[in-house]
Design a protein around this motif. Structure first.
Motif, short mmCIF file in Angstrom:
data_model
loop_
_atom_site.label_atom_id
_atom_site.label_comp_id
_atom_site.label_asym_id
_atom_site.label_seq_id
_atom_site.Cartn_x
_atom_site.Cartn_y
_atom_site.Cartn_z
N VAL A 176 0.85 -1.18 0.00
CA VAL A 176 0.00 0.00 0.00
C VAL A 176 0.89 1.23 0.00
O VAL A 176 1.74 1.39 0.88
CB VAL A 176 -0.94 0.03 1.23
CG1 VAL A 176 -1.83 1.25 1.18
CG2 VAL A 176 -1.77 -1.24 1.32
N CYS A 177 0.70 2.10 -0.98
CA CYS A 177 1.39 3.39 -1.04
C CYS A 177 0.37 4.45 -0.60
O CYS A 177 -0.66 4.63 -1.25
CB CYS A 177 1.90 3.68 -2.44
SG CYS A 177 2.81 5.24 -2.55
N VAL A 178 0.64 5.10 0.53
CA VAL A 178 -0.28 6.08 1.12
C VAL A 178 0.20 7.47 0.75
O VAL A 178 1.37 7.82 0.96
CB VAL A 178 -0.33 5.91 2.65
CG1 VAL A 178 -1.30 6.91 3.26
CG2 VAL A 178 -0.72 4.48 3.01
N LEU A 179 -0.72 8.27 0.20
CA LEU A 179 -0.40 9.60 -0.31
C LEU A 179 -1.19 10.68 0.42
O LEU A 179 -2.31 10.42 0.88
CB LEU A 179 -0.75 9.67 -1.80
CG LEU A 179 -0.08 8.62 -2.69
CD1 LEU A 179 -0.79 8.52 -4.02
CD2 LEU A 179 1.38 8.96 -2.86
N PRO A 180 -0.64 11.90 0.48
CA PRO A 180 -1.43 13.00 1.06
C PRO A 180 -2.52 13.44 0.07
O PRO A 180 -2.43 13.16 -1.14
CB PRO A 180 -0.39 14.10 1.27
CG PRO A 180 0.68 13.82 0.28
CD PRO A 180 0.70 12.32 0.10
N ASP A 181 -3.53 14.14 0.56
CA ASP A 181 -4.61 14.63 -0.30
C ASP A 181 -4.08 15.45 -1.47
O ASP A 181 -4.63 15.41 -2.57
CB ASP A 181 -5.62 15.46 0.49
CG ASP A 181 -6.48 14.61 1.39
OD1 ASP A 181 -6.47 13.37 1.26
OD2 ASP A 181 -7.17 15.19 2.25
N PHE B 237 1.45 15.55 -3.62
CA PHE B 237 2.84 15.79 -3.27
C PHE B 237 2.96 15.99 -1.77
O PHE B 237 2.09 16.54 -1.13
CB PHE B 237 3.39 17.01 -4.02
CG PHE B 237 3.46 16.79 -5.50
CD1 PHE B 237 4.45 15.97 -6.04
CD2 PHE B 237 2.55 17.37 -6.35
CE1 PHE B 237 4.51 15.74 -7.41
CE2 PHE B 237 2.61 17.17 -7.71
CZ PHE B 237 3.59 16.35 -8.25
N GLY B 238 4.05 15.52 -1.19
CA GLY B 238 4.25 15.65 0.24
C GLY B 238 4.61 14.31 0.85
O GLY B 238 5.10 13.41 0.18
#
Length: 136
Positions: free
Chosen positions: A64-69, A72-73
């Motif tokens: 699982v790759c978790v990203l910010p809304d 980028f970040g």
């Protein structure tokens, strides 16, 4: 990265991409909404008939790759073994999943009926690795 640090990030960042393995060994990636349950597992709601569920039943490895809304970040990747929790046992964990990622539902009876109608399951992933440990 410490696994507990990863859990803390997932508690506030719910957009992610789940990678599973197709029968031919190639990756299958799906955008999902993630949370963390009381046992510290990554949780994802899905339909029982979805390909990601079929893939995980055959091969429980999950990434699982978790990203910010904002995309980028701060991002993280976690991996582990998945299990599929089906209804009726999945109902209250699905309620807790919703609360964790979206807050209170305006009509819990309607939500529960939708979970049955949509044949929802809860994917639970025990985290065995988290990263990145360095930035490039």
């Amino acid at each position: 990265m410490d696994i507990e640090q990863a859990r803390e990030i997932i508690r506030t960042q719910h957009r992610a991409v789940l990678a599973t393995t197709r029968a031919d060994g190639t990756p299958a990636m799906t955008p999902v909404t993630v949370g963390v349950d009381d046992a510290g597992r990554v949780v994802i709601s899905s339909r029982q008939t979805a390909y990601k569920v079929k893939h995980l039943r055959r091969d429980p490895r999950a990434w699982v790759c978790v990203l910010p809304d904002s995309f980028f970040g701060r991002w993280i990747q976690v991996e582990g073994r998945a299990e599929i929790l089906e209804l009726p046992a999945a109902m209250e964990p699905l309620v807790e999943y919703y609360r964790g990622v979206a807050g209170e539902h305006p009509d819990w009876d309607d939500y529960r009926a939708a979970m049955v109608r949509e044949r929802r399951v809860l994917i639970r992933i025990d985290i065995t690795r988290a990263g990145p440990d360095v930035s490039g």
